[in-house]
Design an enzyme around this catalytic site. Structure first.
Site, mmCIF file in Angstrom:
data_model
loop_
_atom_site.group_PDB
_atom_site.id
_atom_site.type_symbol
_atom_site.label_atom_id
_atom_site.label_comp_id
_atom_site.label_asym_id
_atom_site.label_seq_id
_atom_site.Cartn_x
_atom_site.Cartn_y
_atom_site.Cartn_z
ATOM 1 N N ASP A 1 32.569 4.158 -12.355
ATOM 2 C CA ASP A 1 33.993 3.858 -12.490
ATOM 3 C C ASP A 1 34.705 4.857 -13.393
ATOM 4 O O ASP A 1 35.894 5.143 -13.194
ATOM 5 C CB ASP A 1 34.240 2.413 -12.937
ATOM 6 C CG ASP A 1 33.478 1.994 -14.171
ATOM 7 O OD1 ASP A 1 33.398 2.772 -15.126
ATOM 8 O OD2 ASP A 1 32.961 0.856 -14.189
ATOM 9 N N HIS B 1 37.808 6.980 -12.156
ATOM 10 C CA HIS B 1 39.019 7.017 -12.993
ATOM 11 C C HIS B 1 39.499 8.450 -13.194
ATOM 12 O O HIS B 1 40.680 8.757 -13.005
ATOM 13 C CB HIS B 1 38.711 6.353 -14.337
ATOM 14 C CG HIS B 1 39.826 6.412 -15.328
ATOM 15 N ND1 HIS B 1 40.666 5.354 -15.571
ATOM 16 C CD2 HIS B 1 40.239 7.412 -16.164
ATOM 17 C CE1 HIS B 1 41.555 5.693 -16.494
ATOM 18 N NE2 HIS B 1 41.311 6.935 -16.876
ATOM 19 N N GLU B 2 38.580 9.344 -13.567
ATOM 20 C CA GLU B 2 38.978 10.730 -13.845
ATOM 21 C C GLU B 2 39.412 11.452 -12.567
ATOM 22 O O GLU B 2 40.400 12.201 -12.572
ATOM 23 C CB GLU B 2 37.841 11.488 -14.531
ATOM 24 C CG GLU B 2 37.387 10.893 -15.851
ATOM 25 C CD GLU B 2 38.515 10.672 -16.846
ATOM 26 O OE1 GLU B 2 39.566 11.343 -16.738
ATOM 27 O OE2 GLU B 2 38.360 9.817 -17.726
ATOM 28 N N HIS C 1 42.842 10.448 -11.638
ATOM 29 C CA HIS C 1 43.874 11.167 -12.397
ATOM 30 C C HIS C 1 44.278 12.451 -11.666
ATOM 31 O O HIS C 1 45.456 12.815 -11.635
ATOM 32 C CB HIS C 1 43.370 11.513 -13.792
ATOM 33 C CG HIS C 1 43.582 10.439 -14.813
ATOM 34 N ND1 HIS C 1 44.781 9.802 -14.993
ATOM 35 C CD2 HIS C 1 42.726 9.905 -15.726
ATOM 36 C CE1 HIS C 1 44.665 8.909 -15.972
ATOM 37 N NE2 HIS C 1 43.424 8.953 -16.424
ATOM 38 N N TYR D 1 52.781 11.685 -18.334
ATOM 39 C CA TYR D 1 51.789 11.046 -19.193
ATOM 40 C C TYR D 1 52.419 10.649 -20.523
ATOM 41 O O TYR D 1 52.091 11.178 -21.584
ATOM 42 C CB TYR D 1 50.597 11.979 -19.390
ATOM 43 C CG TYR D 1 49.333 11.257 -19.775
ATOM 44 C CD1 TYR D 1 48.704 10.397 -18.880
ATOM 45 C CD2 TYR D 1 48.764 11.420 -21.035
ATOM 46 C CE1 TYR D 1 47.550 9.732 -19.225
ATOM 47 C CE2 TYR D 1 47.605 10.765 -21.387
ATOM 48 C CZ TYR D 1 47.002 9.915 -20.479
ATOM 49 O OH TYR D 1 45.849 9.251 -20.834
ATOM 50 N N GLU E 1 47.452 5.737 -16.207
ATOM 51 C CA GLU E 1 46.166 5.208 -16.649
ATOM 52 C C GLU E 1 45.751 3.989 -15.821
ATOM 53 O O GLU E 1 44.585 3.837 -15.447
ATOM 54 C CB GLU E 1 46.226 4.839 -18.127
ATOM 55 C CG GLU E 1 46.059 6.011 -19.072
ATOM 56 C CD GLU E 1 44.679 6.635 -18.963
ATOM 57 O OE1 GLU E 1 43.686 5.907 -18.751
ATOM 58 O OE2 GLU E 1 44.598 7.872 -19.073
ATOM 59 N N ASP F 1 33.895 1.269 -7.853
ATOM 60 C CA ASP F 1 32.787 0.494 -8.433
ATOM 61 C C ASP F 1 33.208 -0.972 -8.364
ATOM 62 O O ASP F 1 33.682 -1.553 -9.333
ATOM 63 C CB ASP F 1 32.556 0.936 -9.875
ATOM 64 C CG ASP F 1 31.373 0.243 -10.510
ATOM 65 O OD1 ASP F 1 30.613 -0.440 -9.799
ATOM 66 O OD2 ASP F 1 31.213 0.360 -11.744
ATOM 67 N N ASN F 2 33.028 -1.568 -7.180
ATOM 68 C CA ASN F 2 33.716 -2.817 -6.876
ATOM 69 C C ASN F 2 32.896 -4.077 -7.139
ATOM 70 O O ASN F 2 33.193 -5.143 -6.590
ATOM 71 C CB ASN F 2 34.193 -2.805 -5.424
ATOM 72 C CG ASN F 2 33.039 -2.686 -4.431
ATOM 73 O OD1 ASN F 2 31.880 -2.795 -4.802
ATOM 74 N ND2 ASN F 2 33.364 -2.465 -3.174
ATOM 75 N N ASP G 1 32.746 -5.532 -10.044
ATOM 76 C CA ASP G 1 33.425 -6.310 -11.075
ATOM 77 C C ASP G 1 34.772 -5.653 -11.345
ATOM 78 O O ASP G 1 35.196 -4.754 -10.619
ATOM 79 C CB ASP G 1 32.578 -6.370 -12.363
ATOM 80 C CG ASP G 1 32.098 -4.983 -12.803
ATOM 81 O OD1 ASP G 1 32.933 -4.042 -12.852
ATOM 82 O OD2 ASP G 1 30.908 -4.821 -13.101
ATOM 83 N N GLU H 1 31.480 -0.259 -18.304
ATOM 84 C CA GLU H 1 30.440 -1.193 -18.737
ATOM 85 C C GLU H 1 29.041 -0.589 -18.716
ATOM 86 O O GLU H 1 28.136 -1.082 -19.411
ATOM 87 C CB GLU H 1 30.481 -2.467 -17.883
ATOM 88 C CG GLU H 1 29.947 -2.335 -16.461
ATOM 89 C CD GLU H 1 30.970 -1.769 -15.490
ATOM 90 O OE1 GLU H 1 30.687 -1.780 -14.274
ATOM 91 O OE2 GLU H 1 32.033 -1.302 -15.939
ATOM 92 N N THR I 1 28.468 1.407 -25.906
ATOM 93 C CA THR I 1 27.458 0.918 -26.837
ATOM 94 C C THR I 1 27.966 -0.364 -27.482
ATOM 95 O O THR I 1 29.136 -0.463 -27.847
ATOM 96 C CB THR I 1 27.145 1.960 -27.923
ATOM 97 O OG1 THR I 1 28.352 2.279 -28.635
ATOM 98 C CG2 THR I 1 26.598 3.247 -27.299
ATOM 99 N N ASP J 1 49.137 7.810 -29.007
ATOM 100 C CA ASP J 1 48.660 7.483 -27.660
ATOM 101 C C ASP J 1 49.727 7.755 -26.605
ATOM 102 O O ASP J 1 49.872 7.012 -25.640
ATOM 103 C CB ASP J 1 48.197 6.026 -27.599
ATOM 104 C CG ASP J 1 47.492 5.674 -26.286
ATOM 105 O OD1 ASP J 1 46.837 6.563 -25.692
ATOM 106 O OD2 ASP J 1 47.611 4.509 -25.850
ATOM 107 N N HIS K 1 47.306 4.200 -23.018
ATOM 108 C CA HIS K 1 46.024 3.525 -22.817
ATOM 109 C C HIS K 1 46.111 2.033 -23.099
ATOM 110 O O HIS K 1 45.474 1.237 -22.412
ATOM 111 C CB HIS K 1 44.940 4.148 -23.690
ATOM 112 C CG HIS K 1 44.489 5.495 -23.225
ATOM 113 N ND1 HIS K 1 45.028 6.665 -23.728
ATOM 114 C CD2 HIS K 1 43.588 5.863 -22.289
ATOM 115 C CE1 HIS K 1 44.455 7.697 -23.123
ATOM 116 N NE2 HIS K 1 43.582 7.236 -22.239
#
Length: 252
Positions: A95, A99-100, A103, A114, A123, A134-135, A137, A142, A146, A186, A191
């Site tokens: 995912d 995401h990247e 973009h 942005y 975003e 990545d379906n 969830d 995830e 960490t 930000d 974000h």
């Protein structure tokens, strides 16, 4: 190499098609999966829609030469750090890769500025397609966070933007919680405030399913959004896209 402020990239090219770096293998594999998703689901041939080169750079360091706890699209390639103490190598996450790469697609289509709400839409749409690829969830990151930094087990959660705490992971879920920030912080909240349209996309998918939701967002991105679009523009565009794509189900 260090995160290149000027966009230059010193690349190692392997012409043997044999890679012994598991992070590079993950980056290449995930990039192929994201390409396949956009081609099969939306008929899009790569980031630029024309089959242009797609480049992933791994083991990218931060400006101080340390392990970078980040990934980004810089207008030319997807860059993945090894995460420092915050993440595992980010190229491992499907995912994050989606995401990247999203973009990049956003840049080649609506080119959402942005900053402030248009940046938060940038975003959010990247997160939405991350969750569509990545379906399993509605979580982002995830597979690489960490627990010491993200005790919830994810970087963001489209279903529950209140994921995490006030330091790591929490986002507003409704305009009543919109966070006013200066552009110096930000980029005006791109974000954090992306949680609001993220939650809207989840609620849409709960009603009409992931497939139709993805079709609507891609149609919105490629037909209606402009560089300065705000949250309300995306909402109105989504309503029109639903009529465009699924007229038999439109209520009159």
């Amino acid at each position: 190499f260090r995160s290149p402020a000027d966009g230059n990239l010193n690349a190692f090219v392997n012409t043997s098609n044999v890679f012994d770096d598991p992070v590079a293998v993950s980056a290449h594999t995930n990039m192929a999966k994201v390409y396949d998703y956009f081609y099969n689901a939306h008929g899009r041939n790569g980031i630029d829609g024309l089959g242009g080169n797609m480049i992933s750079a791994v083991h990218v360091l931060d400006e101080d030469g340390n392990s970078m706890p980040n990934a980004y699209w810089n207008g030319v390639f997807m860059a993945y750090g090894d995460g420092g103490e915050v993440f595992e190598p980010l190229a491992k996450s499907l995912d994050v890769a989606a995401h990247e790469m999203a973009h990049g697609i956003i840049e080649k289509t609506a080119n959402l500025e942005y900053r402030f709400q248009s940046g938060a839409l940038n975003e959010s749409i990247a997160d939405i397609f991350g969750a569509m690829v990545d379906n399993e969830d509605w979580l982002i990151g995830e597979d690489v966070v960490t627990p010491d930094f993200f005790p919830s087990g994810a970087l963001r959660d489209l279903q529950d933007p209140h994921n995490g705490d006030s330091i790591n992971g929490w986002q507003p879920a409704h305009m009543d919680e919109y966070v006013e920030l200066p552009e110096t912080e930000d980029q005006g909240g791109v974000h954090i405030n992306s949680g609001i349209p993220n939650r809207a996309a989840f609620l849409m998918a709960e009603e009409i399913g992931r497939y139709r939701t993805a079709q609507i967002y891609y149609h919105v991105l490629t037909n209606y959004l402009t560089p300065t679009s705000q949250f309300i523009d995306c909402r109105l565009a989504a309503e029109q896209a639903a009529v465009d794509l699924f007229p038999d189900d439109a209520q009159v």
